[in-house]
Design an enzyme around this catalytic site. Structure first.
Site: not given
Ligand code: HEM
Ligand SMILES: CC(=O)N[C@H]1CO[C@H](CO)[C@@H](O)[C@@H]1O
Ligand SMILES: *[C@@H]1O[C@H](CO)[C@@H](O)[C@H](O)[C@H]1NC(C)=O
Ligand SMILES: *[C@@H]1O[C@H](CO)[C@@H](O)[C@H](O)[C@H]1NC(C)=O
Ligand SMILES: *[C@@H]1O[C@H](CO)[C@@H](O)[C@H](O)[C@H]1NC(C)=O
Ligand SMILES: *[C@@H]1O[C@H](CO)[C@@H](O)[C@H](O)[C@H]1NC(C)=O
Length: 324
Positions: A61, A65, A93, A193
């Site tokens: 991830r 990024h 977040n 994911h």
């Molecule tokens: C398409 C758009 C994408 C979105 C909106 C997205 C969003 C997210 C979000 C919100 C999380 C959870 C983070 C958390 O709550 O700690 C996550 C985790 C993760 N993403 Fe994505 N992601 C995207 C694309 C990708 C891509 C392209 C990769 C790698 C090729 C990737 C790999 C990962 C991995 C491995 C995790 C797990 C991280 C962990 O276990 O801490 N994601 N992603």
């Molecule tokens: C989307 C979301 O949950 N946003 C929150 C991220 O965290 C900050 C504080 O750490 C909040 O203010 C946001 O609402």
């Protein structure tokens, strides 16, 4: 006759160059300047994954990024300074971690070849090697090297470029297009994911108040939604759940299987079913062989996004701070 020979020479040259140079990156860039660089990265990565099984997901991830903000230039690794707030502090977040592992690798590499190997390359290699080691896979994706490190890391650019889990298909497509990646790459790379965890607050809106009427996202499987509710109270920011339920410890194509069954965790996952072309790609990627093959190719494209090469940027001495 002469023309044919010329044409042959041209074809051979362009295939050699095309094969070894992708956006200025090449295979084993440090072969002469730091021959053990890639071995050291692999060794130290494996040691760290052995201690922390969650690390491969973190590094994959982090690499994503990095590439989406100013290209794969290690900018995600930089700390905030007195005057700027860095990318890593932008995403309250979306807890990134694993920085200490990158620092440990860099330290070992620097002790052998000071000032030669970029942090951007170390991150790209470590993300690949961590997955290789953890999931015992020989071939995952090829990582070309020769990236250089950027000197700028800005919170605002991370917010603008990193896709949000609340995005719809149009928005995701645009995020990827901005990086020269297409809808195919979007669907394939979302397969990342298949491993790792997501925090409740990235999806509780789908469970409790989807349209502001105390409702649930109708595109989410109701049984899965009930399961998620049992894990996440409405304002929980702490609890995590597997993104690929029951299969998050295996690097496989199960993500596409659950996605098709309306069990994608985020709106951004579910969004892949809302476009005809993306949906047909989802169907194809259910097949494991197809997923591995396509993932390898899209990762290579992602790893070449807006890279700094040649004399651009610098080779940082420490990954969290630019050279003075
Ligand atoms: C398409 C758009 C994408 C979105 C909106 C997205 C969003 C997210 C979000 C919100 C999380 C959870 C983070 C958390 O709550 O700690 C996550 C985790 C993760 N993403 Fe994505 N992601 C995207 C694309 C990708 C891509 C392209 C990769 C790698 C090729 C990737 C790999 C990962 C991995 C491995 C995790 C797990 C991280 C962990 O276990 O801490 N994601 N992603
Ligand atoms: C989307 C979301 O949950 N946003 C929150 C991220 O965290 C900050 C504080 O750490 C909040 O203010 C946001 O609402
Ligand atoms: C840089 O930031 C990381 C967290 O992102 C932190 O753990 C580390 O201590 C910081 N390093 C320095 C030298 O400030
Ligand atoms: C997608 O989201 C964007 C905002 O991120 C919004 O402007 C647009 O109207 C949405 N598109 C659809 C089809 O809902
Ligand atoms: C749901 O969202 C609406 C509109 O944002 C808000 O007025 C309402 O209080 C929310 N309900 C709950 C239970 O959070
Ligand atoms: C995970 O496994 C449990 C137990 O076998 C099952 O009840 C559940 O439906 C599975 N989850 C998903 C999302 O398929």
């Amino acid at each position: 006759m002469k023309l044919n020979v010329l044409l042959m020479v041209f074809l051979v040259l362009s295939s050699v160059l095309g094969g070894s140079l992708a956006g200025g990156l090449r295979k084993n860039f440090y072969r002469v300047t730091c021959p053990r660089a890639e071995d050291i990265v692999r060794e130290v990565t494996s040691e760290n994954v052995a201690k922390n099984p969650a690390l491969p997901a973190k590094l994959l991830r982090m690499h994503f990024h990095d590439c989406f903000v100013r290209g794969c230039d290690g900018s995600v690794l930089l700390n905030s300074t007195a005057t700027t707030t860095a990318e890593k502090d932008a995403i309250p977040n979306q807890t990134l971690s694993g920085f200490d592992a990158i620092d440990a690798i860099k330290e070992k590499v620097e002790s052998e070849c000071p000032g030669v190997v970029s942090c951007a390359d170390i991150l790209a290699l470590a993300a690949r090697d961590s997955i290789r080691y953890k999931y015992n896979k020989k071939d995952v994706w090829e990582v070309l090297t020769g990236r250089r490190d950027g000197r700028v890391s800005l919170l605002t650019e991370a917010l603008a470029n990193i896709p949000s889990p609340f995005s719809n298909f149009t928005r995701l497509k645009q995020n990827f297009a901005n990086k020269g990646l297409n809808v195919h790459d979007l669907v394939v790379l979302s397969g990342g994911h298949t491993i790792g965890l997501g925090h409740c607050n990235a999806f509780t809106n789908r469970l409790y108040n989807f349209t502001g009427k105390g409702d649930q996202d109708p595109s989410l499987d109701p049984i899965y939604a009930a399961f998620l509710k049992s894990k996440c109270a409405p304002n929980d920011r702490v609890t995590t759940v597997e993104m690929d339920p029951n299969s998050s410890l295996i690097f496989d194509s199960n993500y596409y299987k659950i996605l098709k069954a309306n069990k994608g965790l985020f709106q951004s996952d579910a969004a892949l079913l809302t476009n005809r072309i993306a949906r047909s790609t989802v169907e194809q990627l259910v097949h494991q062989y197809a997923f591995f093959k396509e993932f390898a190719q899209s990762m290579k494209r992602m790893g070449a996004v807006e890279v700094l090469t040649g004399t651009a940027g610098e080779i940082r001495k420490k990954c969290w701070v630019v050279n003075s």
